[in-house]
Motif scaffolding. Sequence first.
Motif: not given
Lengths: 250, 434
Positions: A11-15, A17, A48, A53, A55-56, A58
């Motif tokens: 998981v990434r937050v603002e670029e 990891e 997550v 929202p 959180y990306e 990856t």
Amino acid sequence: MALLEVKDLQVRVEEREILHGLTLTVNEGEIHAIMGPNGSGKSTLSHVIAGKPGYEVTGGQILFKGEDLLEMAAEERAAKGVFLAFQYPVEIPGVATMNFLRTALNAQRKARGEEEFSTPDFLRKVREVSKSLNIPQDMLKRGVNVGFSGGEKKRNEVLQMALFEPSLCILDEMDSGLDIDALRIAADGVNALRSPKRSMVVITHYQRLLNYIVPDVVHVMSKGRVVKSGGKELALELEASGYAQFEDAA
Amino acid sequence: MNVAVAKTGKGRAVSDLFTSAEGRLPGSPGITAVRREAFETYERLGLPHRRIEEWKYTDLRALVGEVLPLAAAPDAAALKRAADAVKAHAIDGAHKLVLVDSVLAADLSDVKALASEAGFKTLRETLEKDADLLKTATVDAVIALNAAMATDGVVLSIADGVQLSAPIQIIHIATAASASAFSRSQVAVGKGARATIVETFVAAGASAYQVNDAVIVSVGDNADVAHIRLMDDAPDAVNVTSHFVTIGANVKYNFFNMTTGAAVSRLQGFITLAGEGSELSANGVNLLQKTEHGDTTLVVDHAVPNCVSREVFRAVIDDRAHSVFQGRIIVRPDAQKTDGKMMTRALLLSDEAEADNKPELEIFADDVSCGHGATAGALDDSLLFYLKARGLPEKQAQALLIQAFVGEAIEQIADDNLREHVIGIAERWLERRS
Ligand SMILES: Nc1ncnc2c1ncn2[C@@H]1O[C@H](COP(=O)(O)OP(=O)(O)OP(=O)(O)O)[C@@H](O)[C@H]1O
Ligand SMILES: [Mg+2]
């Protein structure tokens, strides 16, 4: 049977990891504790899972009752039985707690195709639960969490948990800000919800909570990974020796 | 005469509006002269446009273009629709006065029940004798047009010391499509009296119509008045309303406006505190969606010392809608110890939503406490997420937060029953969103 399966989650937050391949399986009816230093990613994991929202994801996946949780909207997850008791519950001025509880409960029931609660049934249920948690009725007339003390906010989270009857409860530092009596009341509330069908993930910094809510499994998280898992004695070990031994492992 | 205006009317000469209606407008011959003069004022000024400072954000020439011909008298079918609308929008227990296309419908009104508590006449009856009601201290084009064209209205007088047992609800019902209706009413509240006046604007099967209303209110010393206006006209209608309120000494005047309808609307209130020791609470909510344009303009004139005015205004703006709030507080040189504050907040639900806020303090006295504050922003994501994590779908989570947001203005309505009525209208607006 596995209720929650987190597999190699990145998981990434603002670029940046934050979770670097986290794996965790929680079976039905089990209580898992997650401990770990500040900033190790415990709240990130809980967010997550709940669908916050920002959180990306990856890599990896999260299965809940075998279904892909990451495909679902937050409200869908709630209706399916995921509940996160927040580390920092927000205040919502102007939304009366009672109205919020009823709206939320009925929204979940509607999403599951169940009938809405009638007003008397709902009131009876809230009264029962709030009494057992020592939450005065007039607190429920106020805006959600507005003017609640830290401990009251946490108890309000447990109240919701009892009301919504989720199958997965994630408690993010439920014990922070609670005095000893409040802790016991909240923990009793949580224990009352233990059932063979319900699992819990208890995030905490303190072994003390685990004296009340006794876990089946304890995980140590460090730098975005689970670095060790063991029985409840692992928590005692951590209390004695701290996290330093795991920093290198991570 | 303003040639440019005459040409904007799609082929129809502006003055036709008046000449074709003149025969149907009430009033003695002397009054016709007053009306004609008012119409000339309107013709000279033309519809307000953005180069007129007070109308900068609400350019009626661009938004409305032309004034539609006067509505014909409603037929039986229209009156039947109006009767149904009355049932749907009446407040429990209120004394109803119903204006159908700006003409009093006596059959739908509670004139008899009201008679024991308040003096009542129609504007039509009043204009047989004198033209005073067609005159106001402030005049602009829409006010002048109203004076020229007003077909009917209610003229209420509540005697000194009378405590009304129930609210008086003036229900404006539009039944005529693509036509305009002009109403003008007066409410005179006597000394020490207590009254609740509710005005409701709705459509009964009509679309694309125009409403121009004017209300003249005078409040005697020590009176206690709640005045609530609920404008829920058809989504393609136009509503321009002017209020003129004069408040005596030691009065409590609690005004609330809510705009939930009309493609284009403006409520302009001119409120004068003319007696010492009075408290004015003037609050409003604009709920706008699609391409609606809603303007609330309040001019509060502290003409005497020792009065308090409070304005709480909330706008919720979705899609490409546009909300305007203009609040002017004037403190005259004598009006020492004035305490005047306004607080406006806009909630923008879409990137294309627009809010204009123009606070103006014109202070000519030195010992006063006046201020204003304004905010504009979107819904708080962390609150939305909390609600969604508890199972509320996006629209429902938004609805709860929007209700809380406008609640800060709605809670200024003291009466439980009326507050619930207003919340009900706001809820229906929220349902229209999804
Ligand atoms: N929205 C965000 N933007 C940037 N960084 C973030 C954000 N959320 C979390 N982080 C970072 O991610 C890391 C993990 O944070 P998280 O809150 O998950 O830790 P935690 O284990 O819950 O810590 P604590 O025990 O203090 O509650 C931290 O370094 C934090 O600064
Ligand atoms: Mg945390």
